[in-house]
Write a protein that holds these residues in place. Structure first.
Motif, PDB file in Angstrom:
ATOM      1  N   VAL A 169      53.954  13.997   9.821  1.00 51.04           N
ATOM      2  CA  VAL A 169      53.303  15.123  10.502  1.00 51.04           C
ATOM      3  C   VAL A 169      51.811  14.821  10.469  1.00 51.04           C
ATOM      4  N   SER A 170      51.296  14.354  11.587  1.00 48.23           N
ATOM      5  CA  SER A 170      49.900  13.923  11.649  1.00 48.23           C
ATOM      6  C   SER A 170      49.068  14.972  12.377  1.00 48.23           C
ATOM      7  N   MET A 171      48.038  15.501  11.681  1.00 53.95           N
ATOM      8  CA  MET A 171      47.165  16.540  12.253  1.00 53.95           C
ATOM      9  C   MET A 171      45.741  16.016  12.306  1.00 53.95           C
ATOM     10  N   GLU A 172      45.126  16.109  13.457  1.00 49.54           N
ATOM     11  CA  GLU A 172      43.763  15.627  13.604  1.00 49.54           C
ATOM     12  C   GLU A 172      42.782  16.559  12.906  1.00 49.54           C
ATOM     13  N   GLU A 173      41.599  16.013  12.644  1.00 52.82           N
ATOM     14  CA  GLU A 173      40.556  16.764  11.936  1.00 52.82           C
ATOM     15  C   GLU A 173      40.252  18.093  12.635  1.00 52.82           C
ATOM     16  N   LYS A 174      40.195  18.074  13.964  1.00 49.53           N
ATOM     17  CA  LYS A 174      39.797  19.263  14.719  1.00 49.53           C
ATOM     18  C   LYS A 174      40.719  20.446  14.469  1.00 49.53           C
ATOM     19  N   LEU A 175      42.012  20.156  14.221  1.00 46.30           N
ATOM     20  CA  LEU A 175      42.973  21.227  13.976  1.00 46.30           C
ATOM     21  C   LEU A 175      42.790  21.847  12.594  1.00 46.30           C
ATOM     22  N   LEU A 176      42.376  21.021  11.623  1.00 48.41           N
ATOM     23  CA  LEU A 176      42.362  21.482  10.228  1.00 48.41           C
ATOM     24  C   LEU A 176      40.975  21.792   9.672  1.00 48.41           C
ATOM     25  N   PHE A 177      39.973  20.992  10.014  1.00 47.88           N
ATOM     26  CA  PHE A 177      38.685  21.080   9.333  1.00 47.88           C
ATOM     27  C   PHE A 177      37.522  21.060  10.334  1.00 47.88           C
ATOM     28  N   GLY A 178      36.419  21.571   9.858  1.00 52.29           N
ATOM     29  CA  GLY A 178      35.169  21.367  10.569  1.00 52.29           C
ATOM     30  C   GLY A 178      34.640  19.987  10.225  1.00 52.29           C
ATOM     31  N   SER A 179      33.654  19.503  10.983  1.00 48.04           N
ATOM     32  CA  SER A 179      33.100  18.166  10.750  1.00 48.04           C
ATOM     33  C   SER A 179      32.510  18.065   9.343  1.00 48.04           C
ATOM     34  N   GLY A 180      32.973  17.082   8.572  1.00 45.02           N
ATOM     35  CA  GLY A 180      32.477  16.848   7.218  1.00 45.02           C
ATOM     36  C   GLY A 180      32.932  17.859   6.201  1.00 45.02           C
ATOM     37  N   SER A 181      33.827  18.775   6.575  1.00 44.73           N
ATOM     38  CA  SER A 181      34.270  19.827   5.653  1.00 44.73           C
ATOM     39  C   SER A 181      35.670  19.530   5.130  1.00 44.73           C
ATOM     40  N   TYR A 182      35.923  20.110   3.952  1.00 46.63           N
ATOM     41  CA  TYR A 182      37.290  20.035   3.438  1.00 46.63           C
ATOM     42  C   TYR A 182      37.891  21.433   3.274  1.00 46.63           C
ATOM     43  N   GLN A 183      37.246  22.420   3.877  1.00 49.15           N
ATOM     44  CA  GLN A 183      37.798  23.776   3.905  1.00 49.15           C
ATOM     45  C   GLN A 183      38.702  23.905   5.135  1.00 49.15           C
ATOM     46  N   ASP A 235      37.103   8.407   9.390  1.00 49.79           N
ATOM     47  CA  ASP A 235      36.587   7.249  10.121  1.00 49.79           C
ATOM     48  C   ASP A 235      35.616   6.515   9.186  1.00 49.79           C
ATOM     49  N   PRO A 236      35.086   5.363   9.591  1.00 53.18           N
ATOM     50  CA  PRO A 236      34.218   4.599   8.679  1.00 53.18           C
ATOM     51  C   PRO A 236      32.745   5.003   8.699  1.00 53.18           C
ATOM     52  N   VAL A 237      32.411   6.041   9.424  1.00 51.19           N
ATOM     53  CA  VAL A 237      31.013   6.476   9.446  1.00 51.19           C
ATOM     54  C   VAL A 237      30.595   6.937   8.040  1.00 51.19           C
ATOM     55  N   PRO A 238      29.545   6.362   7.475  1.00 52.03           N
ATOM     56  CA  PRO A 238      29.138   6.736   6.102  1.00 52.03           C
ATOM     57  C   PRO A 238      28.959   8.242   5.956  1.00 52.03           C
ATOM     58  N   TYR A 239      29.395   8.744   4.824  1.00 50.21           N
ATOM     59  CA  TYR A 239      29.367  10.191   4.603  1.00 50.21           C
ATOM     60  C   TYR A 239      28.961  10.478   3.165  1.00 50.21           C
ATOM     61  N   SER A 240      28.154  11.500   2.998  1.00 53.76           N
ATOM     62  CA  SER A 240      27.829  11.997   1.649  1.00 53.76           C
ATOM     63  C   SER A 240      27.311  13.410   1.778  1.00 53.76           C
ATOM     64  N   SER A 241      27.484  14.156   0.713  1.00 54.71           N
ATOM     65  CA  SER A 241      26.978  15.524   0.675  1.00 54.71           C
ATOM     66  C   SER A 241      26.623  15.835  -0.765  1.00 54.71           C
ATOM     67  N   GLY A 242      26.226  17.039  -1.013  1.00 56.67           N
ATOM     68  CA  GLY A 242      25.862  17.392  -2.378  1.00 56.67           C
ATOM     69  C   GLY A 242      27.018  17.271  -3.347  1.00 56.67           C
ATOM     70  N   LYS A 243      28.233  17.593  -2.894  1.00 61.46           N
ATOM     71  CA  LYS A 243      29.395  17.594  -3.786  1.00 61.46           C
ATOM     72  C   LYS A 243      30.213  16.306  -3.694  1.00 61.46           C
ATOM     73  N   LEU A 244      30.199  15.654  -2.551  1.00 62.51           N
ATOM     74  CA  LEU A 244      31.047  14.481  -2.316  1.00 62.51           C
ATOM     75  C   LEU A 244      30.211  13.222  -2.152  1.00 62.51           C
ATOM     76  N   LEU A 245      30.714  12.146  -2.703  1.00 62.20           N
ATOM     77  CA  LEU A 245      29.966  10.893  -2.667  1.00 62.20           C
ATOM     78  C   LEU A 245      30.149  10.129  -1.360  1.00 62.20           C
ATOM     79  N   ASP A 246      31.394  10.113  -0.842  1.00 65.68           N
ATOM     80  CA  ASP A 246      31.657   9.260   0.316  1.00 65.68           C
ATOM     81  C   ASP A 246      32.951   9.697   1.000  1.00 65.68           C
ATOM     82  N   ASN A 247      33.429   8.862   1.909  1.00 69.03           N
ATOM     83  CA  ASN A 247      34.659   9.164   2.648  1.00 69.03           C
ATOM     84  C   ASN A 247      35.889   9.194   1.745  1.00 69.03           C
TER      85      ASN A 247
END
Length: 346
Positions: free
Chosen positions: A219-233, A264-276
């Motif tokens: 059951v594959s769900m794309e990011e747009k269905l589940l999360f906002g960009s860069g979010s895990y909520q 995707d491989p685009v580098p990511y970081s935030s205050g709480k998360l280090l990377d992808n």
């Protein structure tokens, strides 16, 4: 971002209210699932070899039966010849004894000479018949020995044939049971795929996909269905979709569940998360929490895993490719206990 490939498994007692089966257990099930087709092929090959051996043994048994029949007939014929020789020899001996008695009682010289000549000829004939009898008996003994050897070979071939037939029957039964178990597994996987697809009909089908690969339901769900960009909520719509899946899985006690986060491989970081890696794991655990709101799902059957950007579906060279690769997959693996029990039992 580190590029070392690994699977991040987040199991923190202070933040999670579920337990996860060991990842190696999931891998073992996955390996067993992929090996089953090879085992069926191997069993089919063994069955063909046994069938070939069966045919060879049947042909051998038929040849030996024919040989035994011929030797039996020949032995009977030789036996009749030996009995005939014995009867002829007995008659000649009787005639010889009678003539010898007559000779002793004869008084005329002429008659005696003629009788002596006849006795001489009769004695030679008697010796020839004795020699023929000895040869016939020797030949009969040889044929009887040959017959016994042929019968022993036939008995051994029939025993081997019975063993081979029993092995073939057992192999056929084993293969039938395995094929039936695999068919039930495939049928269950197809029914599960259809049930989940039906449950998700109210959602944008361009953002999700339900399919079977290597015996597992994805059951594959794309990011747009589940999360906002860069979010895990998880969004409200995404949570609703996950709960629909959970409703289907609540009654499926023989399904192991893995939730995998992908980026995707685009580098990511935030205050709480280090990377992808962190993002993919957090998204997987967020989906897992909602899935486990259904108390009928046993947490011991669930694994939450982050795969980062290292298992893409398509190339990341285009924005469309990156979009497809940003996904969360719920991977459902039917338990193979019954099939493995069949293999171990046999």
């Amino acid at each position: 971002m580190k590029t070392v490939k690994y699977i991040g498994i987040l199991i923190t007692a202070s933040t999670l209210f579920f337990s996860c089966v060991p990842l190696n257990q999931f891998r073992e099930l996955e390996e067993a699932n992929t090996e089953l087709s090879d085992k069926v092929d191997n069993l089919s090959s063994e069955k063909e070899l046994l069938e070939g051996r069966n045919e060879e043994l049947k042909e051998l048994a038929d040849r030996l039966k024919k040989q035994v029949a011929e030797l039996t007939a020949d032995t009977l014929k030789k036996g009749r010849e030996v009995r005939g020789c014995r009867n002829d020899l007995q008659k000649l001996r009787t005639e010889y004894e009678d003539l010898l008695t007559q000779l002793r009682n004869q008084t005329g010289a002429g008659d005696s000479e003629e009788l002596l000549n006849y006795l001489q000829k009769l004695q030679e004939d008697l010796q020839a018949r004795e020699d023929a009898l000895i040869a016939s008996e020797r030949d009969l003994d040889a044929r009887e020995k040959e017959l016994q050897e042929a019968m022993a070979k036939l008995a051994a071939a029939q025993k081997e044939l019975e063993t081979a037939q029993a092995e073939l029957a057992a192999q056929n039964q084993r293969l039938l049971e395995l094929e039936q178990a695999l068919a039930r597994k495939d049928s269950a996987s197809n029914a599960l795929r259809q049930a989940i697809a039906d449950a998700l009909t109210g959602f944008d089908q361009s953002q999700l996909k339900v399919h079977i690969k290597n015996g597992k339901v994805y059951v594959s769900m794309e990011e747009k269905l589940l999360f906002g960009s860069g979010s895990y909520q998880v969004s409200a719509e995404g949570a609703s979709a996950i709960r629909q899946v959970a409703n289907v899985l609540g009654n499926k006690k023989d399904i192991n569940i893995m939730i995998e986060g992908h980026t995707d491989p685009v580098p990511y970081s935030s205050g709480k998360l280090l990377d992808n890696w962190d993002l993919s794991v957090k998204r997987a655990t967020s989906v897992t929490r909602i899935l486990l709101e259904n108390s009928a799902i046993d947490p011991s059957r669930v694994i939450a895993a982050g795969r980062g950007s290292h298992v893409p579906l398509v190339s990341n060279d285009t924005p469309e490719g990156k979009r497809k690769n940003r996904r969360t997959e719920i991977i459902l693996t039917p338990r193979l206990d019954q099939i493995l029990d069949i293999l171990e039992t046999n």
